[in-house]
Write an enzyme that holds these catalytic residues in place. Structure first.
Site, PDB file in Angstrom:
ATOM      1  CG  HIS A 172     -26.002 -14.707   1.929  1.00  0.00           C
ATOM      2  ND1 HIS A 172     -25.396 -15.807   2.493  1.00  0.00           N
ATOM      3  CD2 HIS A 172     -25.004 -14.000   1.316  1.00  0.00           C
ATOM      4  CE1 HIS A 172     -24.095 -15.787   2.231  1.00  0.00           C
ATOM      5  NE2 HIS A 172     -23.835 -14.701   1.525  1.00  0.00           N
ATOM      6  CG  HIS A 226     -30.468 -20.692   0.363  1.00  0.00           C
ATOM      7  ND1 HIS A 226     -30.425 -21.365   1.561  1.00  0.00           N
ATOM      8  CD2 HIS A 226     -29.457 -19.790   0.388  1.00  0.00           C
ATOM      9  CE1 HIS A 226     -29.441 -20.889   2.291  1.00  0.00           C
ATOM     10  NE2 HIS A 226     -28.831 -19.932   1.611  1.00  0.00           N
TER      11      HIS A 226
END
Length: 294
Positions: A172, A226
């Site tokens: 992303h 993440h």
């Protein structure tokens, strides 16, 4: 020989058109897309882990703050829309078709080259996501302090488990900076924000996409998708590719002509000068006619 001469002329015209409209570059973009799609279907490297590792014990969020579809919209659709809408207006007295084609090509290169590199890193690094234990659902009795593998996972959704090994870098984030970071540079060039006397609002318009990319990056940490180093890696990767892709087709932002892309390359690369080539054809033709007369 006349047929050969016409064939050569036709090939030169087609080559000139291909250079003018960057057909070869668009074909390369298509190959990048195919490579990206292949990489997304690959199984990532499955790192071993311990159940007592606190960095992978975060909860699993069923819904992302920024979904993959929304990420594509922010990184791709917005940039394409701005180019298509504003290029004819900004370049209405010039060759705006060339500007639009080059701008779309440069954006596509930034996005797909970043996606290709991101997926390659994800598959070969195989770092575990912060929410991996919640994805895995380890079997009761699994040792807490010993390295174990994917075989201890009991989650029936194998796709969720496999995606847990694709933490580095953040896709992303890299995609956001590849698209929105590129868009920021493009707007800065079109509005000439680095020229003396440029209004402040133009600078703010150029910076705005970067804030969007930053928000997307931070959302990946908030969702526990993440580690912070994954986000930093993705941001740097996307920003570097975006700058390379922009500068490949556009001048430096400090130049007075930074709003205009480089002119299309001219087809001048020939192994033999045109006059010499046609002279050789004439010699061959005259030689053939002489042979028939003899």
């Amino acid at each position: 020989m006349a047929f050969l001469r016409k064939t050569v002329d036709g090939l030169e015209r087609w080559a000139s058109v291909m250079h003018q409209y960057y057909i070869v570059d668009w074909v390369f973009i298509l190959f990048l897309l195919c490579g990206f799609l292949v990489l997304t279907e690959m199984t990532p490297f499955r790192s071993m882990f311990t159940l007592d590792d606190p960095s992978i014990q975060h909860p699993y969020a069923a819904n992302d703050r920024v979904s993959s579809i929304n990420g594509v919209i922010f990184s791709t659709v917005i940039g394409v829309g701005i180019i298509v809408i504003f290029v004819p207006f900004l370049h209405r007295n010039r060759n705006w078709g060339h500007v639009m084609n080059v701008s779309l090509l440069s954006l596509a290169l930034s996005l797909l080259l970043t996606e290709f590199a991101t997926e390659m890193f994800k598959n070969f690094i195989g770092r575990i996501r912060p929410d991996f234990i919640a994805r895995c659902l380890p079997a009761p009795g699994t040792p807490l302090h010993e390295l174990v593998g994917i075989e201890v996972c009991t989650n029936p959704n194998f796709q969720v488990i496999s995606d847990g090994f694709r933490s580095t870098p953040s896709g992303h984030t890299s995609n956001a900076f590849a698209g929105l970071g590129w868009l920021s540079a493009w707007i800065a060039g079109q509005l000439k924000v680095f020229q003396h006397g440029t209004e402040l609002f133009r600078t703010m318009l150029a910076i705005l996409p970067l804030f969007g990319a930053l928000i997307i990056a931070l959302s990946r940490i908030e969702d526990y998708r993440h580690h912070i180093t994954d986000v930093l890696f993705g941001g740097i990767l996307g920003a570097l590719v975006a700058w390379y892709s922009y500068r490949k087709f556009f001048p430096h932002l400090g130049k007075a002509t930074c709003n205009m892309p480089f002119p299309p390359p001219q087809f001048t690369d020939k192994t033999m000068a045109e006059s010499d080539f046609y002279d050789s054809l004439d010699e061959m033709e005259s030689g053939t006619q002489k042979a028939y007369s003899d």
